[in-house]
Design a protein around this motif. Structure first.
Motif: not given
Length: 513
Positions: A394-406
């Motif tokens: 349920e929190r995969a979207g937030s984790a994906a955004s962390m990766s993309e921001t990096g």
């Protein structure tokens, strides 16, 4: 709503998974292409619209700025309102705004359209990656799917300028934007059938203060980092102030996230050493790759004399090699731990930088960028998988955004830092020249046009040699970065597999152990 509720009659579950992946690959490919395709179209559209130098800069950069600024918000928003809903909304907006951009009557309209395309694009990237984690429950198939996703990102970036060149030979500059419309319409038609809906029903409201802080931190930092590469020596105060302001607001953002029960970005994940190591590697690999790419593309055009389209084709091995590396990554983890695969790949990248540091000419450049890029494949495939797999679904979207921001910050930092270093090396080698020739290679080319042939030839020879030295220094810096990252990931992987790993790191141990 579960994935089984979206069954396509007569098709197996595994077939549906790969059909869904094929659909998700389309926006991933398109977003990457949109970042680079404008490079070749910019001169023609600028002439047609009468865009000034400042307007050309904003036409080129508005898209990337807005993607970088909004990706954190959109990743978390998808967790809350539904990832498929956000993807389809973004696809519809992307199609509509692409049509506006294609027929823009003036530079201001095109700048606004590019900015809105960036907002729409920010909805697509984290949504596609998060949906992959929902669709592919089997760990091995999910690893392959993320490798395909990463492949599309880099293949799109490599072929964006090539596609633009082909379109511009037959059509007007607006075709570069218009090509997105049928792709997005296909996503809108097939998405409700092939893609599941998924949302985190336990998540709280989106914290609007955090949204504002994320934008206020990321946008000035990305703007400042990009401006450092084009600003004159006497005009670097403004971008430096923007970077400082973004950094201060970023600190406020981090402090707020650590205090919230439902943060916009769960920075507590960084307490896990393997995850922190991978995110660090993603950022600094982006620094090395973007900086190297900047110097190599300029070297191909300004020193070796290739046209922009020919340079795009000759530079394509970098994107294709990353794509190949990401596809190899799932095979590597059958024989070694992910940390070993990532660290080994980074060591290969360090070796690939050596031809750039020691030699000149296209053969050395081609070998260097190909080997360098090939080695990063395991990092982008397995590292991204670790990031999105380190949180509940349920929190995969937030984790994906962390990766993309990096990734975005790493790329912007690379363009700025390596650009400044390259310019400094050039200036130091050309201190005997005067005026624009001492500042940039383009200035030396312009200056040579006003000199007698013998003097012009000597000036160009010195300028080419000075720029080549800057490329060699870039290669050495990239070698050091990749070597240090290889050590970081390898030691973090050993730490996660040791008996002393804290009990609150089960996902990290599973991913790296």
């Amino acid at each position: 709503m579960g994935y089984k509720e979206q069954d396509v009659e007569g098709a197996s579950a595994e077939t549906r998974e790969w059909l869904a992946l094929a659909l998700l690959a389309l926006p991933t490919l398109l977003i990457a292409m949109d970042l680079t395709a404008l490079f070749l179209a910019l001169p023609r559209l600028s002439a047609d619209l009468g865009a000034s130098g400042a307007e050309q800069l904003w036409i080129s950069d508005a898209y990337g700025f807005m993607v970088a600024g909004f990706v954190i918000t959109m990743g978390t928003l998808g967790d809350r309102i539904g990832r498929r809903r956000l993807l389809l909304t973004g696809a519809a907006a992307f199609a509509a705004v692409s049509a506006v951009a294609a027929f823009a009557p003036d530079p201001r309209t095109l700048i606004l359209a590019r900015a809105l395309l960036g907002v729409a694009g920010a909805t697509l990237t984290p949504s596609t990656l998060a949906l992959i984690t929902n669709i592919f429950r089997d760990e091995r198939r999910r690893g392959k799917a993320i490798a395909v996703w990463a492949t599309c990102q880099f293949t799109g970036g490599a072929f964006g300028p090539v596609l633009a060149g082909v379109l511009l030979q037959r059509f007007w500059w607006g075709s570069v934007f218009l090509v997105a419309v049928p792709v997005m319409l296909l996503i809108l038609a097939a998405g409700p059938v092939l893609l599941p809906e998924f949302r985190d029903r336990s998540a709280g409201r989106v914290d609007l203060v955090s949204v504002g802080l994320s934008l206020a931190a990321v946008l000035p930092m990305v703007y400042g980092l990009k401006q450092l590469t084009v600003a004159e020596a006497h005009d670097k105060l403004t971008p430096l102030v923007a970077i400082l302001a973004g950094g201060v607001l970023g600190g406020v953002f981090v402090r707020r996230q650590l205090r919230l029960a439902h943060p916009l970005l769960d920075l507590r994940l960084l307490r896990r050493r393997p995850l922190a190591a991978v995110l660090t590697a993603l950022v600094f690999a982006g620094v090395a790759m973007a900086g190297t790419g900047l110097m190599v593309t300029q070297y191909l055009q300004s020193v070796l004399g290739y046209s922009p389209l020919a340079s795009a084709v000759l530079f394509a091995p970098m994107g294709l090699a990353v794509a190949a590396g990401t596809m190899i990554a799932p095979v590597l983890v059958r024989r070694m731990r992910p940390a070993t695969a990532i660290a080994s790949g980074l060591a290969v990248s360090a070796a690939g930088c050596l031809p750039l540091a020691l030699a000149g000419g296209y053969p050395a450049v081609a070998v260097g960028i190909t080997v360098l890029a090939l080695g990063t494949g395991p990092l982008f495939a397995l590292g991204t998988s670790l990031v999105v797999g380190s949180v509940p679904p349920e929190r995969a979207g937030s984790a994906a955004s962390m990766s993309e921001t990096g990734n975005y910050l790493g790329g912007s930092l690379g363009l700025a830092v390596i650009g400044v270093i390259g310019a400094s090396v050039y200036h130091a080698r050309m201190d005997h020249a005067a005026g624009a020739a001492a500042r940039t290679l383009a200035g030396a080319v312009a200056e040579s046009g006003h000199l007698p042939p013998p003097q012009a030839s000597a000036l160009l020879h010195d300028a080419h040699a000075a720029f080549t030295t800057g490329l060699h220094v870039t290669g050495l810096i990239a070698t050091a970065i990749f070597a240090l990252l290889a050590v970081l990931v390898a030691t973090s992987g050993r730490a996660s597999a040791s008996p002393g790993v804290p009990a609150d790191e089960p996902e990290a141990r599973h991913a790296f152990g």
